[in-house]
Scaffold this motif. Structure first.
Motif, PDB file in Angstrom:
ATOM      1  N   HIS A   1       0.357  -1.040  -0.178  1.00 21.81           N
ATOM      2  CA  HIS A   1       0.231   0.203  -0.130  1.00 21.81           C
ATOM      3  C   HIS A   1       0.721   1.201  -0.133  1.00 21.81           C
ATOM      4  N   PRO A   2       1.013   2.583  -0.841  1.00 18.88           N
ATOM      5  CA  PRO A   2       1.394   3.021  -0.689  1.00 18.88           C
ATOM      6  C   PRO A   2       1.714   4.255  -0.226  1.00 18.88           C
ATOM      7  N   GLY A   3       0.341   4.672   0.334  1.00 24.75           N
ATOM      8  CA  GLY A   3       0.333   5.387   1.395  1.00 24.75           C
ATOM      9  C   GLY A   3       1.084   4.914   3.110  1.00 24.75           C
TER      10      GLY A   3
ATOM     11  N   ALA B   1       7.998   0.820 -11.521  1.00 25.70           N
ATOM     12  CA  ALA B   1       7.163   2.467 -12.477  1.00 25.70           C
ATOM     13  C   ALA B   1       6.596   2.830 -11.013  1.00 25.70           C
ATOM     14  N   GLN B   2       7.265   3.642 -11.857  1.00 27.66           N
ATOM     15  CA  GLN B   2       6.372   5.809 -11.154  1.00 27.66           C
ATOM     16  C   GLN B   2       4.915   6.003 -11.650  1.00 27.66           C
ATOM     17  N   GLY B   3       4.356   6.674 -11.028  1.00 32.05           N
ATOM     18  CA  GLY B   3       3.660   7.019 -11.751  1.00 32.05           C
ATOM     19  C   GLY B   3       1.636   6.350 -11.383  1.00 32.05           C
ATOM     20  N   LEU B   4       1.529   5.387 -10.915  1.00 32.76           N
ATOM     21  CA  LEU B   4       0.101   4.207 -10.831  1.00 32.76           C
ATOM     22  C   LEU B   4       0.021   4.590  -9.716  1.00 32.76           C
ATOM     23  N   PRO B   5      -1.432   4.241  -9.826  1.00 33.02           N
ATOM     24  CA  PRO B   5      -2.273   4.120  -8.738  1.00 33.02           C
ATOM     25  C   PRO B   5      -0.981   3.244  -7.230  1.00 33.02           C
ATOM     26  N   ALA B   6      -0.915   2.079  -7.478  1.00 36.57           N
ATOM     27  CA  ALA B   6      -0.365   1.660  -6.817  1.00 36.57           C
ATOM     28  C   ALA B   6       0.791   1.267  -6.526  1.00 36.57           C
ATOM     29  N   SER B   7       1.712   2.869  -7.531  1.00 32.11           N
ATOM     30  CA  SER B   7       3.292   2.525  -7.165  1.00 32.11           C
ATOM     31  C   SER B   7       4.104   3.273  -5.843  1.00 32.11           C
ATOM     32  N   LEU B   8       5.330   2.403  -5.421  1.00 31.66           N
ATOM     33  CA  LEU B   8       5.973   2.785  -4.092  1.00 31.66           C
ATOM     34  C   LEU B   8       7.049   4.279  -4.600  1.00 31.66           C
TER      35      LEU B   8
ATOM     36  N   ARG C   1      10.519  -1.943 -14.339  1.00 32.54           N
ATOM     37  CA  ARG C   1       9.915  -0.716 -14.324  1.00 32.54           C
ATOM     38  C   ARG C   1       8.178  -0.701 -15.195  1.00 32.54           C
ATOM     39  N   ASN C   2       7.436  -1.705 -15.373  1.00 28.64           N
ATOM     40  CA  ASN C   2       6.756  -2.259 -16.124  1.00 28.64           C
ATOM     41  C   ASN C   2       5.500  -1.517 -15.778  1.00 28.64           C
ATOM     42  N   PRO C   3       4.757  -1.207 -16.093  1.00 24.79           N
ATOM     43  CA  PRO C   3       4.075  -0.307 -16.335  1.00 24.79           C
ATOM     44  C   PRO C   3       2.520  -1.092 -16.278  1.00 24.79           C
ATOM     45  N   ALA C   4       2.568  -2.313 -16.696  1.00 21.07           N
ATOM     46  CA  ALA C   4       1.452  -3.264 -16.002  1.00 21.07           C
ATOM     47  C   ALA C   4       1.113  -4.035 -14.706  1.00 21.07           C
TER      48      ALA C   4
END
Length: 292
Positions: free
Chosen positions: A170-172, A199-206, A225-228
């Motif tokens: 959880h990125p929080g 990968a950065q910029g995704l909802p789940a990115s840490l 860093r795969n956006p999938a």
């Protein structure tokens, strides 16, 4: 500066075995591990998440690796609150169970037994000085809050005496307004925070932080860093070939972390063919080269 050990998150991944990285004559179970340990000094036992490890395997792993080699063992899914297939439990613990055990569905008696068997299985590694960490990777819904803090405390009490490393999905936990509290919590619990690269910029990115919360050990896992990330198959989520410039850009932060810990483990989880071991060997070269 502490010792920097760089490796991959599996030595038995099917795509790695099929890639040709293992030479002829070293492709059986013993040969693969001996070859891996001759090239890299640490490995993650990813299989521990999917099924309870066995004491006999741990004994064999000790026999097949040199002094100083480290195994970071991923905790069984049931111990971190992930949905767990009943079929992945030992036969005598399944009862008539079929399908999935979801959150909160495992009885206290079952959890006690699973904890005990996991501890028994990894004890040969710990006794031989081969156990680097037991990795507790918590699911994406394990968000910051009092319930999660209580669960972490209970986990640490059950695993007293183990070297624990904690990875949040959880990125929080590592967002700017929470990071200091998270750092203090893991420090107070005596656990190693796991930093990530992904990968950065995704909802789940840490965020690409490398927190050091336990002086004995720091851990960083490179997921590619795969956006999938967060969807698709395992191969789609983790498919990424790190180039030298990407790895070199992370090296200064890793060196700073190594300056704060006795040992730093850098583990590559971009499990597509031999991408992880190649990235590990490249990063190892970058981190052991003299600074200019």
């Amino acid at each position: 500066m502490g010792d920097i050990l760089v490796g991959a998150c599996s030595w038995t991944d099917r795509q790695l075995v099929a890639s040709g990285w293992y030479p002829r004559g070293r492709r059986d179970a013993e040969g693969r591990l001996r070859h891996y340990a001759s090239r890299l000094p640490v490995v993650e036992v990813d299989a521990g998440y999917y099924a309870l490890p066995s004491r006999r395997n741990s004994e064999l792993w000790v026999e097949r690796t040199p002094d100083g080699f480290r195994f970071d063992v991923k905790a069984f899914s049931l111990l971190t609150g992930h949905p767990t297939r009943a079929e992945s439990l030992p036969a005598d613990l399944r009862g008539n169970g079929r399908g999935w055990l979801g959150r909160g569905q495992a009885s206290d008696a079952l959890l006690d037994e699973v904890w005990g068997r996991f501890a028994e299985a990894v004890e040969p590694l710990r006794g031989a000085g081969r156990l680097g960490a037991v990795l507790f990777q918590f699911p994406p819904w394990f968000a910051p809050g009092s319930w999660a803090e209580a669960a972490l405390d209970a986990c640490v009490r059950r695993a007293e005496g183990w070297p624990l490393a904690v990875e949040f999905r959880h990125p929080g936990w590592w967002e700017a307004e929470q990071a200091e509290t998270t750092h203090a919590l893991l420090t107070a619990l005596g656990t190693s925070a796991v930093g990530t690269d992904m990968a950065q910029g995704l909802p789940a990115s840490l965020p690409p932080v490398v927190p050091v919360t336990r002086p004995a050990l720091a851990v960083v896992r490179f997921h590619g860093r795969n956006p999938a990330w967060g969807r698709g198959t395992k191969e789609e989520r983790f498919r990424h070939d790190y180039d030298v410039s990407e790895l070199a850009a992370r090296a200064p932060r890793l060196r700073r972390a190594a300056g704060l810990a006795d040992e730093l483990h850098v583990l590559f989880n971009n499990c597509c063919a031999d991408a992880a071991v190649r990235a590990a060997e490249t990063m190892r070269g970058l981190l052991t080269a003299p600074c200019r």
